[in-house]
Design a protein around this motif. Sequence first.
Motif, PDB file in Angstrom:
ATOM      1  N   PRO A  21     -24.160  -4.142 -39.506  1.00 40.13           N
ATOM      2  CA  PRO A  21     -24.061  -4.655 -40.874  1.00 40.13           C
ATOM      3  C   PRO A  21     -24.396  -3.525 -41.845  1.00 40.13           C
ATOM      4  O   PRO A  21     -25.251  -2.698 -41.560  1.00 40.13           O
ATOM      5  CB  PRO A  21     -25.122  -5.754 -40.945  1.00 40.13           C
ATOM      6  N   TYR A  22     -23.723  -3.475 -42.969  1.00 39.95           N
ATOM      7  CA  TYR A  22     -23.971  -2.420 -43.946  1.00 39.95           C
ATOM      8  C   TYR A  22     -25.139  -2.851 -44.825  1.00 39.95           C
ATOM      9  O   TYR A  22     -24.953  -3.365 -45.926  1.00 39.95           O
ATOM     10  CB  TYR A  22     -22.708  -2.151 -44.761  1.00 39.95           C
ATOM     11  N   ALA A  23     -26.345  -2.690 -44.285  1.00 39.97           N
ATOM     12  CA  ALA A  23     -27.561  -3.117 -44.972  1.00 39.97           C
ATOM     13  C   ALA A  23     -28.697  -2.182 -44.578  1.00 39.97           C
ATOM     14  O   ALA A  23     -28.686  -1.618 -43.478  1.00 39.97           O
ATOM     15  CB  ALA A  23     -27.910  -4.548 -44.577  1.00 39.97           C
ATOM     16  N   PRO A  24     -29.695  -2.013 -45.457  1.00 38.89           N
ATOM     17  CA  PRO A  24     -30.785  -1.082 -45.184  1.00 38.89           C
ATOM     18  C   PRO A  24     -31.523  -1.325 -43.865  1.00 38.89           C
ATOM     19  O   PRO A  24     -31.946  -0.395 -43.213  1.00 38.89           O
ATOM     20  CB  PRO A  24     -31.729  -1.266 -46.376  1.00 38.89           C
ATOM     21  N   ARG A  25     -31.686  -2.553 -43.459  1.00 37.79           N
ATOM     22  CA  ARG A  25     -32.437  -2.853 -42.228  1.00 37.79           C
ATOM     23  C   ARG A  25     -31.551  -2.965 -40.993  1.00 37.79           C
ATOM     24  O   ARG A  25     -32.009  -3.367 -39.931  1.00 37.79           O
ATOM     25  CB  ARG A  25     -33.228  -4.138 -42.409  1.00 37.79           C
ATOM     26  N   ALA A  26     -30.288  -2.610 -41.131  1.00 38.55           N
ATOM     27  CA  ALA A  26     -29.339  -2.779 -40.039  1.00 38.55           C
ATOM     28  C   ALA A  26     -29.720  -1.980 -38.798  1.00 38.55           C
ATOM     29  O   ALA A  26     -29.646  -2.486 -37.679  1.00 38.55           O
ATOM     30  CB  ALA A  26     -27.939  -2.406 -40.503  1.00 38.55           C
ATOM     31  N   LEU A  58     -27.284   8.272 -34.463  1.00 36.62           N
ATOM     32  CA  LEU A  58     -25.860   8.141 -34.757  1.00 36.62           C
ATOM     33  C   LEU A  58     -25.581   6.966 -35.697  1.00 36.62           C
ATOM     34  O   LEU A  58     -24.730   7.058 -36.591  1.00 36.62           O
ATOM     35  CB  LEU A  58     -25.057   8.005 -33.461  1.00 36.62           C
ATOM     36  N   LEU A  59     -26.317   5.862 -35.512  1.00 36.71           N
ATOM     37  CA  LEU A  59     -26.159   4.714 -36.414  1.00 36.71           C
ATOM     38  C   LEU A  59     -26.610   5.054 -37.831  1.00 36.71           C
ATOM     39  O   LEU A  59     -25.936   4.709 -38.809  1.00 36.71           O
ATOM     40  CB  LEU A  59     -26.950   3.519 -35.891  1.00 36.71           C
ATOM     41  N   THR A  60     -27.749   5.721 -37.943  1.00 34.79           N
ATOM     42  CA  THR A  60     -28.252   6.096 -39.264  1.00 34.79           C
ATOM     43  C   THR A  60     -27.274   7.029 -39.954  1.00 34.79           C
ATOM     44  O   THR A  60     -26.993   6.897 -41.156  1.00 34.79           O
ATOM     45  CB  THR A  60     -29.643   6.746 -39.151  1.00 34.79           C
ATOM     46  N   ASN A  61     -26.716   7.969 -39.202  1.00 35.66           N
ATOM     47  CA  ASN A  61     -25.719   8.889 -39.754  1.00 35.66           C
ATOM     48  C   ASN A  61     -24.531   8.103 -40.319  1.00 35.66           C
ATOM     49  O   ASN A  61     -24.059   8.390 -41.419  1.00 35.66           O
ATOM     50  CB  ASN A  61     -25.265   9.857 -38.658  1.00 35.66           C
ATOM     51  N   ALA A  62     -24.068   7.115 -39.583  1.00 39.11           N
ATOM     52  CA  ALA A  62     -22.933   6.309 -40.053  1.00 39.11           C
ATOM     53  C   ALA A  62     -23.300   5.504 -41.295  1.00 39.11           C
ATOM     54  O   ALA A  62     -22.518   5.418 -42.240  1.00 39.11           O
ATOM     55  CB  ALA A  62     -22.452   5.378 -38.941  1.00 39.11           C
ATOM     56  N   LEU A  63     -24.483   4.954 -41.301  1.00 37.98           N
ATOM     57  CA  LEU A  63     -24.908   4.134 -42.435  1.00 37.98           C
ATOM     58  C   LEU A  63     -25.077   4.974 -43.697  1.00 37.98           C
ATOM     59  O   LEU A  63     -24.685   4.556 -44.781  1.00 37.98           O
ATOM     60  CB  LEU A  63     -26.216   3.410 -42.102  1.00 37.98           C
ATOM     61  N   VAL A  64     -25.616   6.169 -43.564  1.00 35.93           N
ATOM     62  CA  VAL A  64     -25.911   7.014 -44.717  1.00 35.93           C
ATOM     63  C   VAL A  64     -24.682   7.800 -45.197  1.00 35.93           C
ATOM     64  O   VAL A  64     -24.485   7.964 -46.395  1.00 35.93           O
ATOM     65  CB  VAL A  64     -27.068   7.992 -44.386  1.00 35.93           C
ATOM     66  N   HIS A  65     -23.858   8.265 -44.272  1.00 37.56           N
ATOM     67  CA  HIS A  65     -22.817   9.224 -44.631  1.00 37.56           C
ATOM     68  C   HIS A  65     -21.378   8.721 -44.512  1.00 37.56           C
ATOM     69  O   HIS A  65     -20.455   9.461 -44.867  1.00 37.56           O
ATOM     70  CB  HIS A  65     -22.945  10.483 -43.772  1.00 37.56           C
ATOM     71  N   LEU A  67     -18.214   5.460 -44.401  1.00 36.80           N
ATOM     72  CA  LEU A  67     -17.755   4.190 -44.938  1.00 36.80           C
ATOM     73  C   LEU A  67     -17.900   3.097 -43.876  1.00 36.80           C
ATOM     74  O   LEU A  67     -17.667   3.355 -42.698  1.00 36.80           O
ATOM     75  CB  LEU A  67     -16.284   4.299 -45.356  1.00 36.80           C
ATOM     76  N   PRO A  68     -18.284   1.903 -44.282  1.00 39.07           N
ATOM     77  CA  PRO A  68     -18.380   0.798 -43.324  1.00 39.07           C
ATOM     78  C   PRO A  68     -16.983   0.281 -42.975  1.00 39.07           C
ATOM     79  O   PRO A  68     -16.032   0.587 -43.692  1.00 39.07           O
ATOM     80  CB  PRO A  68     -19.185  -0.243 -44.092  1.00 39.07           C
ATOM     81  N   PRO A  69     -16.876  -0.470 -41.912  1.00 41.06           N
ATOM     82  CA  PRO A  69     -17.940  -0.879 -41.001  1.00 41.06           C
ATOM     83  C   PRO A  69     -18.161   0.163 -39.908  1.00 41.06           C
ATOM     84  O   PRO A  69     -17.312   1.009 -39.665  1.00 41.06           O
ATOM     85  CB  PRO A  69     -17.398  -2.172 -40.403  1.00 41.06           C
ATOM     86  N   ASP A  91     -16.961   4.747 -37.214  1.00 43.82           N
ATOM     87  CA  ASP A  91     -17.016   4.292 -38.608  1.00 43.82           C
ATOM     88  C   ASP A  91     -15.675   4.586 -39.261  1.00 43.82           C
ATOM     89  O   ASP A  91     -14.752   5.059 -38.608  1.00 43.82           O
ATOM     90  CB  ASP A  91     -18.175   4.956 -39.356  1.00 43.82           C
ATOM     91  N   LYS A  92     -15.565   4.325 -40.542  1.00 42.07           N
ATOM     92  CA  LYS A  92     -14.308   4.506 -41.266  1.00 42.07           C
ATOM     93  C   LYS A  92     -14.169   5.893 -41.894  1.00 42.07           C
ATOM     94  O   LYS A  92     -13.289   6.120 -42.709  1.00 42.07           O
ATOM     95  CB  LYS A  92     -14.154   3.435 -42.353  1.00 42.07           C
TER      96      LYS A  92
END
Length: 142
Positions: A21-26, A58-65, A67-69, A91-92
């Motif tokens: 999920p594209y959310a801070p606690r994801a 790797l998840l943090t990298n996707a979330l920070v850098h 596009l979702p999902p 990721d996108k």
Amino acid sequence: MTAVQLDTAPCEGVEYVFHLPYAPRAVSAVRRRVRAVLTTLQLPADAAENVLLVASELLTNALVHALPPATLRLSRVLVDGDAAVRVEVTDKGPARPSGIPGRPVDPDEHGRGLGIVTTLSARCGVHLHPDGTCRWAEVPAG
């Protein structure tokens, strides 16, 4: 979490798929679910922690850098005849077009994630495809 059975051997040939999920606690929510899968795979504690750390980076990298999902996939593989866990995060693609600088980051707080991934992995890399990016790592399973 979706587990797709690909083979009949226990834990081998099963791919675990987590949608981020594209959310801070994801990342922390997915980490808990990944920890449960690693328990099922019966990895040694140090190997499980390495897989968990690589997945988190790797998840943090996707979330920070990116596009979702984002989607995380875990599977058992062999690397040079030894058991490993393949961690893939798709990721996108980059959130910022290449060549456009982002905000400056504090090097004490950011920028070490991919170095950690490289250190803990037997192999790792990036696959660019028309729909985005897949970063992957194969972490020794002990």
